[in-house]
Motif scaffolding. Structure first.
Motif, PDB file in Angstrom:
ATOM      1  N   UNK A 186     -26.303 -16.623   6.845  1.00 47.19           N
ATOM      2  CA  UNK A 186     -26.607 -16.777   8.270  1.00 47.19           C
ATOM      3  C   UNK A 186     -26.068 -15.608   9.088  1.00 47.19           C
ATOM      4  N   UNK A 187     -24.885 -15.114   8.713  1.00 43.77           N
ATOM      5  CA  UNK A 187     -24.257 -14.044   9.494  1.00 43.77           C
ATOM      6  C   UNK A 187     -23.314 -13.256   8.611  1.00 43.77           C
ATOM      7  N   UNK A 188     -23.087 -12.011   9.009  1.00 44.38           N
ATOM      8  CA  UNK A 188     -22.162 -11.135   8.284  1.00 44.38           C
ATOM      9  C   UNK A 188     -21.383 -10.294   9.285  1.00 44.38           C
ATOM     10  N   UNK A 189     -20.120 -10.107   9.015  1.00 45.19           N
ATOM     11  CA  UNK A 189     -19.288  -9.192   9.783  1.00 45.19           C
ATOM     12  C   UNK A 189     -18.535  -8.284   8.829  1.00 45.19           C
ATOM     13  N   UNK A 190     -18.863  -7.004   8.852  1.00 49.99           N
ATOM     14  CA  UNK A 190     -18.205  -6.021   7.986  1.00 49.99           C
ATOM     15  C   UNK A 190     -17.412  -5.075   8.870  1.00 49.99           C
ATOM     16  N   UNK A 191     -16.111  -5.069   8.704  1.00 52.43           N
ATOM     17  CA  UNK A 191     -15.225  -4.206   9.471  1.00 52.43           C
ATOM     18  C   UNK A 191     -14.467  -3.304   8.511  1.00 52.43           C
ATOM     19  N   UNK A 192     -13.774  -2.323   9.081  1.00 49.98           N
ATOM     20  CA  UNK A 192     -13.051  -1.377   8.233  1.00 49.98           C
ATOM     21  C   UNK A 192     -11.920  -0.750   9.031  1.00 49.98           C
ATOM     22  N   UNK A 193     -10.775  -0.522   8.411  1.00 52.47           N
ATOM     23  CA  UNK A 193      -9.734   0.247   9.095  1.00 52.47           C
ATOM     24  C   UNK A 193     -10.297   1.599   9.529  1.00 52.47           C
ATOM     25  N   UNK A 194      -9.898   2.057  10.696  1.00 56.94           N
ATOM     26  CA  UNK A 194     -10.384   3.349  11.183  1.00 56.94           C
ATOM     27  C   UNK A 194     -10.002   4.465  10.216  1.00 56.94           C
ATOM     28  N   UNK A 195     -10.986   5.287   9.890  1.00 61.54           N
ATOM     29  CA  UNK A 195     -10.761   6.428   8.997  1.00 61.54           C
ATOM     30  C   UNK A 195     -10.702   7.747   9.767  1.00 61.54           C
ATOM     31  N   UNK A 196     -10.707   7.666  11.097  1.00 66.51           N
ATOM     32  CA  UNK A 196     -10.824   8.873  11.911  1.00 66.51           C
ATOM     33  C   UNK A 196      -9.673   9.848  11.658  1.00 66.51           C
ATOM     34  N   UNK A 197      -8.447   9.388  11.783  1.00 61.87           N
ATOM     35  CA  UNK A 197      -7.296  10.282  11.564  1.00 61.87           C
ATOM     36  C   UNK A 197      -7.243  10.770  10.127  1.00 61.87           C
ATOM     37  N   UNK A 198      -7.605   9.886   9.191  1.00 64.32           N
ATOM     38  CA  UNK A 198      -7.592  10.278   7.786  1.00 64.32           C
ATOM     39  C   UNK A 198      -8.596  11.397   7.518  1.00 64.32           C
ATOM     40  N   UNK A 199      -9.785  11.301   8.125  1.00 59.64           N
ATOM     41  CA  UNK A 199     -10.782  12.347   7.917  1.00 59.64           C
ATOM     42  C   UNK A 199     -10.370  13.656   8.581  1.00 59.64           C
ATOM     43  N   UNK A 200      -9.686  13.567   9.701  1.00 61.06           N
ATOM     44  CA  UNK A 200      -9.166  14.798  10.302  1.00 61.06           C
ATOM     45  C   UNK A 200      -8.190  15.488   9.349  1.00 61.06           C
ATOM     46  N   UNK A 201      -7.322  14.699   8.730  1.00 57.54           N
ATOM     47  CA  UNK A 201      -6.350  15.274   7.796  1.00 57.54           C
ATOM     48  C   UNK A 201      -7.032  15.788   6.533  1.00 57.54           C
TER      49      UNK A 201
END
Length: 356
Positions: A245-260
């Motif tokens: 019926x429904x799905x919620x897919x979330x994720x820890x932010x990878x923004x700082x990790x990708x900058x590094x």
């Protein structure tokens, strides 16, 4: 071309991911998408790039003749941006197209939209960052605003809002819904993978620029997304017969990790990514990746059920903030779900259109 070398808000993409996305041997979207890539060079220096796409399946589905441009970057030189846009326009016209739209990808799952607000805000791993002058160049070229997206940064509450709790209890009892929380990656892929993306096909079809995914695309996105997210950050809602019926897919932010990581997982970039994904305290921000509710259950409170389950998990994992990622400005139903949260609209982006 090092446009964003000293920009603190810019998040470099993982280069291999972008290369794979644009590789016809990897991405099944090219089974029905024509493509072209252009570079602009001046005095031996690269000053711009752009991609052109004709998604034949999208055009047939909506009975249009649309050419898209995307993956576009350029220096602050009108001659450069004009040359790039002219190249895609001519390419599209040669294929019988009468409209050019962008920045867009091949599908709605690709990064889209030109940033027009929030240049000082940290970008997310799923969105485009561009300099403030891009929109001026597009409008000067004759492109007109076609659609706008908003992005929200929200404070994750210490407790689930009381109204969400009440709605969640009512909708779960009324429709006999079950929430799946204890998942592992194998069960997620084998039992739920195809169901998730088939549900998203139904939920997202009315949205701007979306075309239902083919089975080959579904297989591609299952491999791309599901093995790389935390299973405890996913919630599935099904009825008594295990119909999703429904799905919620979330994720820890990878923004700082990708900058590094500076665009590469090797030799050491993967360490930063793994720390953000797996370690408590690796980031204080949570990104909403994919949230969808089957059309016949939309507006009935199922979203409240999803967030009633996700908010305690976010707090348990140490997340304080949440990024919505782009939401269509016209999608009042989606934006209304944030009314119970402390929030700010901190970014906006636009897709442009012109006749060719």
């Amino acid at each position: 071309m090092d446009l964003y070398r000293d920009c603190p808000a810019y998040v470099p993409p993982i280069v291999k991911s972008d290369v794979d996305m644009l590789d016809p041997c990897v991405n099944p979207v090219f089974e029905f998408t024509d493509h072209v890539y252009f570079l602009c060079r001046q005095d031996g220096r690269t000053t711009g790039r752009i991609a052109g796409f004709v998604n034949r399946r999208f055009n047939d589905y909506y009975s249009v003749k649309e050419c898209r441009f995307g993956f576009v970057d350029f220096t602050d030189d009108r001659a450069v941006s004009q040359a790039l846009l002219d190249a895609v326009k001519a390419w599209g016209r040669d294929r019988g197209m009468n409209t050019m739209v962008g920045p867009l990808g091949m599908t709605d799952f690709d990064p889209e939209g030109c940033l027009v607000k929030g240049f000082d805000q940290l970008s997310t791993s799923a969105t485009i960052y561009n300099a403030p002058y891009y929109a001026d160049h597009f409008r000067a070229y004759g492109l007109r605003d076609d659609v706008r997206w908003r992005e929200y940064r929200m404070k994750i509450p210490d407790e689930v809002p009381e109204k969400h709790l009440r709605i969640a209890e009512i909708v779960q009892r009324k429709y006999g819904l079950r929430v799946f929380t204890e998942l592992d990656s194998r069960i997620m892929v084998e039992r739920w993978g195809k169901k998730i993306f088939r549900l998203l096909n139904e939920a997202y079809t009315p949205l701007y620029s979306f075309t239902p995914l083919t089975e080959r695309q579904i297989d591609y996105y299952i491999k791309l997304y599901l093995p790389n997210v935390r299973m405890d950050c996913i919630r599935l809602v099904a009825d008594r017969d295990d119909n999703l019926i429904a799905v919620g897919i979330t994720c820890p932010s990878l923004s700082r990790a990708q900058q590094k990581a500076r665009g590469s997982l090797f030799p050491f970039g993967w360490i930063h990514m793994l720390r953000a994904l797996r370690c408590k305290g690796g980031t204080d921000t949570w990104d909403l990746y994919l949230v969808g509710v089957r059309p016949d259950y939309q507006g009935k409170g199922v979203n409240a059920l999803l967030f009633t389950e996700l908010i305690p998990q976010a707090r348990k994992n140490g997340y304080v903030w949440c990024e919505s990622n782009p939401e269509l400005e016209s999608n009042a139903r989606v934006q209304s779900q944030w009314q119970y949260f402390e929030r700010t609209c901190h970014k906006e982006r636009v897709a442009f259109r012109t006749d060719i």
